[in-house]
Design a protein around this motif. Structure first.
Motif, PDB file in Angstrom:
ATOM      1  N   LEU A   1       0.857  -1.178   0.000  1.00 48.45           N
ATOM      2  CA  LEU A   1       0.000   0.000   0.000  1.00 48.45           C
ATOM      3  C   LEU A   1       0.896   1.231   0.000  1.00 48.45           C
ATOM      4  O   LEU A   1       1.816   1.333   0.815  1.00 48.45           O
ATOM      5  CB  LEU A   1      -0.915   0.012   1.228  1.00 48.45           C
ATOM      6  N   GLN A   2       0.605   2.145  -0.900  1.00 42.85           N
ATOM      7  CA  GLN A   2       1.410   3.356  -1.038  1.00 42.85           C
ATOM      8  C   GLN A   2       0.515   4.573  -0.849  1.00 42.85           C
ATOM      9  O   GLN A   2      -0.334   4.862  -1.703  1.00 42.85           O
ATOM     10  CB  GLN A   2       2.072   3.402  -2.417  1.00 42.85           C
ATOM     11  N   ALA A   3       0.708   5.259   0.263  1.00 39.84           N
ATOM     12  CA  ALA A   3      -0.076   6.459   0.546  1.00 39.84           C
ATOM     13  C   ALA A   3       0.646   7.696   0.067  1.00 39.84           C
ATOM     14  O   ALA A   3       1.884   7.763   0.095  1.00 39.84           O
ATOM     15  CB  ALA A   3      -0.347   6.560   2.047  1.00 39.84           C
ATOM     16  N   SER A   4      -0.128   8.686  -0.355  1.00 40.83           N
ATOM     17  CA  SER A   4       0.442   9.957  -0.808  1.00 40.83           C
ATOM     18  C   SER A   4      -0.562  11.073  -0.587  1.00 40.83           C
ATOM     19  O   SER A   4      -1.740  10.819  -0.298  1.00 40.83           O
ATOM     20  CB  SER A   4       0.831   9.863  -2.283  1.00 40.83           C
ATOM     21  N   GLY A   5      -0.091  12.300  -0.743  1.00 40.86           N
ATOM     22  CA  GLY A   5      -0.982  13.448  -0.659  1.00 40.86           C
ATOM     23  C   GLY A   5      -0.876  14.271   0.598  1.00 40.86           C
ATOM     24  O   GLY A   5      -1.550  15.300   0.727  1.00 40.86           O
TER      25      GLY A   5
ATOM     26  N   SER B   1      -4.334   9.844  -1.082  1.00 39.38           N
ATOM     27  CA  SER B   1      -4.562   8.718  -1.978  1.00 39.38           C
ATOM     28  C   SER B   1      -3.783   7.510  -1.480  1.00 39.38           C
ATOM     29  O   SER B   1      -2.725   7.665  -0.857  1.00 39.38           O
ATOM     30  CB  SER B   1      -4.108   9.046  -3.401  1.00 39.38           C
ATOM     31  N   CYS B   2      -4.295   6.340  -1.781  1.00 40.06           N
ATOM     32  CA  CYS B   2      -3.599   5.105  -1.421  1.00 40.06           C
ATOM     33  C   CYS B   2      -3.766   4.122  -2.561  1.00 40.06           C
ATOM     34  O   CYS B   2      -4.895   3.793  -2.936  1.00 40.06           O
ATOM     35  CB  CYS B   2      -4.138   4.533  -0.123  1.00 40.06           C
ATOM     36  N   ALA B   3      -2.657   3.666  -3.092  1.00 42.99           N
ATOM     37  CA  ALA B   3      -2.666   2.699  -4.179  1.00 42.99           C
ATOM     38  C   ALA B   3      -2.173   1.359  -3.663  1.00 42.99           C
ATOM     39  O   ALA B   3      -1.108   1.281  -3.046  1.00 42.99           O
ATOM     40  CB  ALA B   3      -1.782   3.182  -5.316  1.00 42.99           C
ATOM     41  N   ALA B   4      -2.936   0.324  -3.928  1.00 39.30           N
ATOM     42  CA  ALA B   4      -2.562  -1.023  -3.521  1.00 39.30           C
ATOM     43  C   ALA B   4      -2.064  -1.790  -4.727  1.00 39.30           C
ATOM     44  O   ALA B   4      -2.565  -1.629  -5.835  1.00 39.30           O
ATOM     45  CB  ALA B   4      -3.742  -1.736  -2.895  1.00 39.30           C
ATOM     46  N   SER B   5      -1.084  -2.639  -4.510  1.00 36.49           N
ATOM     47  CA  SER B   5      -0.559  -3.476  -5.586  1.00 36.49           C
ATOM     48  C   SER B   5      -0.242  -4.850  -5.025  1.00 36.49           C
ATOM     49  O   SER B   5      -0.098  -5.031  -3.815  1.00 36.49           O
ATOM     50  CB  SER B   5       0.691  -2.835  -6.187  1.00 36.49           C
ATOM     51  N   GLY B   6      -0.149  -5.813  -5.905  1.00 33.68           N
ATOM     52  CA  GLY B   6       0.200  -7.156  -5.487  1.00 33.68           C
ATOM     53  C   GLY B   6      -0.923  -8.150  -5.623  1.00 33.68           C
ATOM     54  O   GLY B   6      -0.701  -9.330  -5.826  1.00 33.68           O
ATOM     55  N   ARG B   7      -2.147  -7.678  -5.431  1.00 31.20           N
ATOM     56  CA  ARG B   7      -3.321  -8.514  -5.663  1.00 31.20           C
ATOM     57  C   ARG B   7      -4.539  -7.609  -5.751  1.00 31.20           C
ATOM     58  O   ARG B   7      -4.495  -6.452  -5.335  1.00 31.20           O
ATOM     59  CB  ARG B   7      -3.492  -9.559  -4.556  1.00 31.20           C
TER      60      ARG B   7
ATOM     61  N   VAL C   1       0.449  11.446  11.256  1.00 30.64           N
ATOM     62  CA  VAL C   1       0.848  10.602  10.136  1.00 30.64           C
ATOM     63  C   VAL C   1      -0.353   9.729   9.796  1.00 30.64           C
ATOM     64  O   VAL C   1      -0.891   9.050  10.673  1.00 30.64           O
ATOM     65  CB  VAL C   1       2.068   9.726  10.480  1.00 30.64           C
ATOM     66  N   TYR C   2      -0.766   9.770   8.551  1.00 30.00           N
ATOM     67  CA  TYR C   2      -1.932   9.025   8.092  1.00 30.00           C
ATOM     68  C   TYR C   2      -1.478   7.766   7.356  1.00 30.00           C
ATOM     69  O   TYR C   2      -0.609   7.822   6.473  1.00 30.00           O
ATOM     70  CB  TYR C   2      -2.795   9.893   7.177  1.00 30.00           C
ATOM     71  N   TYR C   3      -2.080   6.656   7.723  1.00 30.18           N
ATOM     72  CA  TYR C   3      -1.737   5.359   7.143  1.00 30.18           C
ATOM     73  C   TYR C   3      -2.972   4.771   6.452  1.00 30.18           C
ATOM     74  O   TYR C   3      -4.077   4.830   6.994  1.00 30.18           O
ATOM     75  CB  TYR C   3      -1.302   4.385   8.228  1.00 30.18           C
ATOM     76  N   CYS C   4      -2.762   4.182   5.300  1.00 31.38           N
ATOM     77  CA  CYS C   4      -3.836   3.385   4.720  1.00 31.38           C
ATOM     78  C   CYS C   4      -3.600   1.922   5.091  1.00 31.38           C
ATOM     79  O   CYS C   4      -2.458   1.504   5.341  1.00 31.38           O
ATOM     80  CB  CYS C   4      -3.936   3.565   3.214  1.00 31.38           C
ATOM     81  N   ALA C   5      -4.676   1.188   5.145  1.00 29.85           N
ATOM     82  CA  ALA C   5      -4.616  -0.200   5.594  1.00 29.85           C
ATOM     83  C   ALA C   5      -5.681  -1.017   4.871  1.00 29.85           C
ATOM     84  O   ALA C   5      -6.655  -0.473   4.351  1.00 29.85           O
ATOM     85  CB  ALA C   5      -4.820  -0.281   7.105  1.00 29.85           C
ATOM     86  N   GLY C   6      -5.457  -2.336   4.845  1.00 24.45           N
ATOM     87  CA  GLY C   6      -6.419  -3.217   4.211  1.00 24.45           C
ATOM     88  C   GLY C   6      -6.598  -4.504   4.996  1.00 24.45           C
ATOM     89  O   GLY C   6      -5.674  -4.970   5.676  1.00 24.45           O
TER      90      GLY C   6
ATOM     91  N   TYR D   1      -2.710  -5.390   6.058  1.00 28.47           N
ATOM     92  CA  TYR D   1      -1.753  -4.677   5.218  1.00 28.47           C
ATOM     93  C   TYR D   1      -1.734  -3.199   5.598  1.00 28.47           C
ATOM     94  O   TYR D   1      -2.773  -2.584   5.830  1.00 28.47           O
ATOM     95  CB  TYR D   1      -2.131  -4.830   3.740  1.00 28.47           C
ATOM     96  N   TRP D   2      -0.521  -2.653   5.622  1.00 26.91           N
ATOM     97  CA  TRP D   2      -0.338  -1.261   6.014  1.00 26.91           C
ATOM     98  C   TRP D   2       0.582  -0.538   5.044  1.00 26.91           C
ATOM     99  O   TRP D   2       1.578  -1.114   4.588  1.00 26.91           O
ATOM    100  CB  TRP D   2       0.267  -1.186   7.422  1.00 26.91           C
ATOM    101  N   GLY D   3       0.248   0.708   4.757  1.00 27.46           N
ATOM    102  CA  GLY D   3       1.128   1.560   3.968  1.00 27.46           C
ATOM    103  C   GLY D   3       2.151   2.231   4.864  1.00 27.46           C
ATOM    104  O   GLY D   3       2.136   2.078   6.089  1.00 27.46           O
ATOM    105  N   GLN D   4       2.994   3.034   4.262  1.00 25.50           N
ATOM    106  CA  GLN D   4       4.120   3.616   4.991  1.00 25.50           C
ATOM    107  C   GLN D   4       3.765   4.907   5.715  1.00 25.50           C
ATOM    108  O   GLN D   4       4.548   5.350   6.537  1.00 25.50           O
ATOM    109  CB  GLN D   4       5.295   3.884   4.021  1.00 25.50           C
ATOM    110  N   GLY D   5       2.633   5.482   5.444  1.00 24.88           N
ATOM    111  CA  GLY D   5       2.234   6.705   6.136  1.00 24.88           C
ATOM    112  C   GLY D   5       2.584   7.958   5.365  1.00 24.88           C
ATOM    113  O   GLY D   5       3.603   8.018   4.667  1.00 24.88           O
ATOM    114  N   THR D   6       1.732   8.959   5.495  1.00 25.81           N
ATOM    115  CA  THR D   6       1.985  10.264   4.897  1.00 25.81           C
ATOM    116  C   THR D   6       1.626  11.318   5.934  1.00 25.81           C
ATOM    117  O   THR D   6       0.588  11.222   6.602  1.00 25.81           O
ATOM    118  CB  THR D   6       1.189  10.444   3.591  1.00 25.81           C
ATOM    119  N   LEU D   7       2.485  12.313   6.090  1.00 27.07           N
ATOM    120  CA  LEU D   7       2.322  13.288   7.162  1.00 27.07           C
ATOM    121  C   LEU D   7       1.405  14.429   6.741  1.00 27.07           C
ATOM    122  O   LEU D   7       1.587  15.040   5.689  1.00 27.07           O
ATOM    123  CB  LEU D   7       3.686  13.855   7.562  1.00 27.07           C
TER     124      LEU D   7
END
Length: 116
Positions: free
Chosen positions: A3-7, A20-26, A90-95, A105-111
């Motif tokens: 998971l890749q968070a941005s913005g 925004s959060c983009a998921a990849s891998g499945r 810090v905002y994290y996306c998760a699944g 699943y957790w993204g890396q966070g965006t401040l």
């Protein structure tokens, strides 16, 4: 799954940001996607979540100001308006799979920094 968070960024109180959060891998069509945040010196807390089956839910502190949306199985957004200094975190996306309680699943966070 990644998971890749941005913005994130810096904004004045009353302003807005869109994360925004983009998921990849499945393909995550059967997964709930969500946002969490960790304010400075505090525990991580739930912000909002969305799934095709259940819909959306929000923390009381953001209801009416934040909107979570999803335009396909692997993209999720968090529109934030009327931002307050206490939204600084810090905002994290998760699944997680819809039938489980654990956020897998957790993204890396965006401040996000909101100045008064």
């Amino acid at each position: 799954v990644q998971l890749q968070a941005s913005g994130g960024g810096m904004v004045q109180a009353g302003g807005s940001l869109r994360l925004s959060c983009a998921a990849s891998g499945r393909t995550l069509s059967s997964y709930q996607l969500g946002w969490f945040r960790q304010p400075p010196g505090k525990e991580r807390e739930f912000v909002a979540a969305i799934s095709w089956r259940v819909g959306t839910n929000y923390a009381d502190s953001v209801k009416g100001r934040f909107t979570i949306s999803r335009d396909n199985a692997n993209m999720v957004y968090l529109q934030m308006i009327s931002l307050k200094p206490e939204d600084t975190a810090v905002y994290y996306c998760a699944g997680r799979f819809e039938s489980t309680n654990k956020w897998t699943y957790w993204g890396q966070g965006t401040l996000v920094t909101v100045s008064s």
